[in-house]
Design an enzyme around this catalytic site. Structure first.
Site, PDB file in Angstrom:
ATOM      1  N   ASP A 186      34.038  47.259  41.408  1.00 15.97           N
ATOM      2  CA  ASP A 186      35.238  47.352  40.565  1.00 15.97           C
ATOM      3  C   ASP A 186      35.038  48.526  39.613  1.00 15.97           C
ATOM      4  O   ASP A 186      34.022  49.238  39.700  1.00 15.97           O
ATOM      5  CB  ASP A 186      35.491  46.026  39.807  1.00 15.97           C
ATOM      6  CG  ASP A 186      36.984  45.776  39.634  1.00 15.97           C
ATOM      7  OD1 ASP A 186      37.655  46.630  39.017  1.00 15.97           O
ATOM      8  OD2 ASP A 186      37.489  44.755  40.135  1.00 15.97           O
ATOM      9  N   HIS A 259      40.818  50.042  41.466  1.00 19.13           N
ATOM     10  CA  HIS A 259      39.603  49.445  40.872  1.00 19.13           C
ATOM     11  C   HIS A 259      38.359  50.165  41.382  1.00 19.13           C
ATOM     12  O   HIS A 259      37.382  49.540  41.798  1.00 19.13           O
ATOM     13  CB  HIS A 259      39.549  47.944  41.178  1.00 19.13           C
ATOM     14  CG  HIS A 259      40.564  47.156  40.394  1.00 19.13           C
ATOM     15  ND1 HIS A 259      40.517  47.019  39.036  1.00 19.13           N
ATOM     16  CD2 HIS A 259      41.667  46.478  40.791  1.00 19.13           C
ATOM     17  CE1 HIS A 259      41.549  46.285  38.616  1.00 19.13           C
ATOM     18  NE2 HIS A 259      42.274  45.958  39.668  1.00 19.13           N
ATOM     19  N   GLU A 322      46.435  46.097  42.556  1.00 17.22           N
ATOM     20  CA  GLU A 322      46.531  46.856  41.311  1.00 17.22           C
ATOM     21  C   GLU A 322      46.096  48.319  41.454  1.00 17.22           C
ATOM     22  O   GLU A 322      45.194  48.775  40.759  1.00 17.22           O
ATOM     23  CB  GLU A 322      45.697  46.158  40.225  1.00 17.22           C
ATOM     24  CG  GLU A 322      46.184  44.745  39.955  1.00 17.22           C
ATOM     25  CD  GLU A 322      45.418  44.015  38.873  1.00 17.22           C
ATOM     26  OE1 GLU A 322      46.049  43.307  38.100  1.00 17.22           O
ATOM     27  OE2 GLU A 322      44.166  44.141  38.813  1.00 17.22           O
TER      28      GLU A 322
END
Ligand code: ACM
Ligand code: ZN
Length: 762
Positions: A186, A259, A322
């Protein structure tokens, strides 16, 4: 099949003397399909003789270790042993097993995994203490409902050691979870050694600072400390084997295209801008993601090559959530990929990106899983979807014929708060008490029976932004994981009341054996507020009726109130009348034997408490736990939000009417709005208020724009001058069109969160 069933009946009748039946007497979680008790008990001596037949030796070793380490009972293995006998059976449901406890214990099992499940159930049946352990005579049979029973762990935001990950797996095994989703990469840390790209762990596994306090708190402050870590490939193999020995498959997640800040800190040339950034120390969603050009795609395929060697799982998770398109929109290389492949926009580019990985994994005999954003721009042909933004993504994918794992934030995010108690440790937000987890059904009613076959099961996710260590990790996961294990395992889960009573009566002791730092939130006192004709009623209750509660009430934070001398917890209703024109804050301290410190509850008595509120626009059901009382319940929405005191809408126009009961002079209104840009929650654009004496004819006041400077982005309510006489006040809240470019959730309708409406007459 028929023959097998007959055999069960014969076994049961052989054992029973007096029969009683029911889940409330079964200490096992997840509850078995059938549980029947008989009089008497099987008593353990200093040792137990096991006839393992051909049961896997690893499971017999596991059982022997637990007999010895937990109960001090020595194990003797012998083919002529009669005390504990294993037998393999066929023609039964997948992963079927049974346990028959009489003068001896007979375990039947149908697969290696079910043999392991049987052993774990057996240990949950053992009662007593070192002087005498025993099992009440019983018969049970069991098999699971869903094939995917998962727990996830984010080791990027906070790193957990090999031993800690093994403990996480050990505890999962107790409750028959079979899938460990390991979130290895991440923005804040890359945790897996990749031999071709050593900088991923030399640079990407370490950060120099970490935001402290909640990330929405400004100004932000950071703890400056070089922290991180990673797993060598040898350690990964060791963990994968450790999990396999417990019939748990490890699914690795390598996040892409978003990420990716830790990877890009190591190899900035894989981003669109090529700019050097550090490994991120803040939580959130970041614009710099993998560029979609060929070199990033090749890099990720090379990474996946090494991942596939380490992880034998059928599935490989590639993230996909995302990923802002900000950089892709401005990147010549990404735009060239869009043109060359005839793609419509950056969403189709993400779909193309995922499809490259899908084709690659498929060519190697594996299957791709991604978060539900991979639906945007078109779902790649062989992809399995993990639905986290509610159930809709999963429903969509199942209707398109794709497999699905349900993991909706509403029920399955164990990083959310689990109680409203003021003593809860800082969490990201959201409110997912154990009752909510227990309501989880991975199969929404909108799916047909055929579509529902695509739902493989469910999973809870543990994001660790606010979980720095194992102690807090266990607090967040347990006992909520028991609720999840039960709803994923049981074909027909018992009622929540039965689950809770088994949990309190049997499972807390069981968790104590393993020194698990579980939460007692389900035993904590609760404050329940109800509407009364002239105000509010307040009552305090606790789930465990044996708990002794006591109460101290303070007014405006200072004096001990003299008003409630003989207050009986759970019985008396405290009444608060509206009609005063001032605001008084009560603070209740409720002491419970389960709580290290008293629970604190705050209640603000104001002139509008308990008034009738009619929603013209229905709130989102996830953010409306108090129904139409929330806006006038005297509990003011907290900042940072904990997800339950606010009413949330994702509409561009929100309307509701407050009824004062009779024509009243109204000087002004005050209303709070929440702002949390990272969660797509913004202040609205303007508010239009109208008033009426009969609820039919409305007089409109001038529109009032909402400015942050006026306090509503902070901890102050926004004030509206009214200066009219009326019975009804109607609020129309109008938001901006969509979330602006460059912000989290850009292009989507914003969320608007409201709380506590107060109407003052002077
Ligand atoms: C997620 O929670 N972003 C999958
Ligand atoms: Zn690019």
């Amino acid at each position: 099949m028929k023959g097998t069933k007959m055999r069960f009946v014969a076994l049961v009748i052989g054992v029973l003397i007096s029969v009683s039946c029911g889940f409330s007497q079964c200490p096992i979680i997840p509850a078995p399909v059938t549980f029947v008790t008989a009089a008497g008990q099987f008593s353990f001596g200093e040792d137990i003789a096991i006839n393992s037949d051909n049961a896997p030796s690893g499971i017999i070793d596991y059982a022997a270790n637990r007999f010895t380490n937990t109960f001090g009972i020595r194990v003797v293995i012998s083919p002529s042993a009669k005390q504990l006998v294993f037998k393999k059976v066929a023609n039964v449901p997948t992963d079927y097993y049974s346990i028959n406890v009489g003068e001896t214990i007979i375990i039947t099992y149908s697969s290696d995994a079910s043999c392991f499940y049987a052993v774990n159930s057996l240990f949950q049946l053992i009662q007593g203490n070192p002087d005498q352990y025993s099992i009440a005579k019983c018969f049970l049979k069991d098999y699971p409902k869903f094939s995917w029973r998962g727990l996830h762990l984010d080791v990027s935001r906070h790193f957990f050691t090999v031993d800690e990950v093994k403990r996480y797996i050990d505890l999962m095994a107790l409750y028959k979870f079979n899938t460990f989703h390991w979130h290895l990469t991440d923005d804040q840390g890359w945790r897996i050694e990749i031999k071709q790209y050593p900088k991923l762990t030399e640079i990407g596994a370490w950060r120099d600072s970490t935001v402290n306090a909640h990330y929405s708190t400004t100004p932000r402050t950071y703890t400056v400390e070089h922290t991180g870590g990673f797993y060598t490939q040898e350690q990964i193999k060791e963990i994968v084997q450790y999990a396999a020995n417990r019939y748990i498959t490890v699914i690795p997640e390598i996040e892409m295209p978003g990420h990716a800040r830790a990877a890009l800190a190591a190899y900035p040339e894989l981003s669109c801008t090529g700019k050097q950034h550090g490994v991120e120390g803040l939580w959130g969603v970041f614009d710099d993601i993998f560029c979609a050009h060929e070199s990033s795609i090749q890099f990720l395929k090379n990474v996946l090559d090494e991942v596939m060697v380490l992880f034998p799982s059928e599935y490989i998770h590639i993230g996909g959530d995302e990923a802002p398109k900000t950089r892709w929109k401005k990147c010549a290389k990404c735009q060239a990929v869009i043109r060359e492949n005839g793609l419509k926009d950056e969403h189709e580019l993400q779909s193309w990106f995922v499809t490259q990985m899908d084709m690659y994994l498929t060519s190697k005999g594996r299957k791709l899983i991604g978060w539900d954003e991979i639906l945007e721009g078109g779902l790649s042909p062989n992809a399995t979807v993990m639905s986290w933004r509610g159930f809709d993504g999963g429903v969509d994918a199942a209707k398109q014929g794709h497999d699905v794992i349900m993991s909706p934030g509403s029920h399955c995010y164990f990083d959310h708060y689990q109680s409203k108690n003021s003593t809860e440790p800082l969490a990201i937000g959201g409110f997912t008490p154990i009752e909510k987890v227990y309501e989880f059904n991975p199969i929404p009613s909108s799916l047909t029976a055929a579509e529902a076959t695509h739902v493989l099961g469910g999973q809870a996710n543990l994001w660790t932004e606010y979980i720095p260590d194992m102690k807090q990790l266990e607090y967040m996961v347990y006992p909520r994981a028991l609720a999840l294990s039960q709803v994923l395992w049981c074909v027909e889960p018992p009622s929540f009341e039965v689950f809770r009573s088994v949990l309190i009566k049997h499972q807390l002791n069981y968790l104590d054996r393993f020194k698990v730092n579980y939460s007692r939130a389900m035993c904590y006192p609760e404050m329940k507020v109800s509407r009364k004709e002239d105000g509010l009623g307040v009552v305090f209750t606790a789930a465990d009726t044996s708990d002794q509660l006591s109460l101290i009430v303070r007014v405006d934070e200072t004096n001990i109130a003299p008003k409630f001398p003989d207050f009986l917890i759970g019985k008396n209703i405290l009444s608060f009348k509206r009609g005063i024109d001032s605001v008084v804050t009560y603070r209740f301290e409720v002491k419970s034997e389960y709580m290290p410190k008293p629970s604190e509850f705050k209640m603000t008595i104001h002139p509008s408490i308990g008034l009738n509120v009619e929603y013209i626009t229905a709130p989102d059901e996830r953010y409306n736990s108090g129904g139409n009382l929330t806006l006038v319940d005297g509990i003011i929405g907290a900042k940072p939000w904990k997800g339950n005191e606010w009413v949330g809408f994702d509409d561009q126009e929100i309307e509701f009417i407050v009824d004062l009961g009779k024509k009243t002079k109204i000087d002004r209104a005050e209303l709070n709005f929440l702002e949390d840009i990272g969660s797509w929650i913004h202040l609205p654009n303007f508010v239009r208020i109208s008033v009426s004496t009969n609820g039919k004819k409305w007089a409109f006041l001038p529109d009032k724009p909402i400015y942050k400077a006026q306090g509503c982005g902070k901890h102050l309510p926004f004030a509206f001058q009214i200066q009219k006489k009326a019975r009804y006040v109607r609020f129309k809240i109008v938001t901006y069109d969509t979330i602006p470019e460059g912000m989290p959730g850009e292009g989507h309708v914003q969320w608007t969160f409201l709380d506590e409406i107060m109407l003052f007459s002077k």
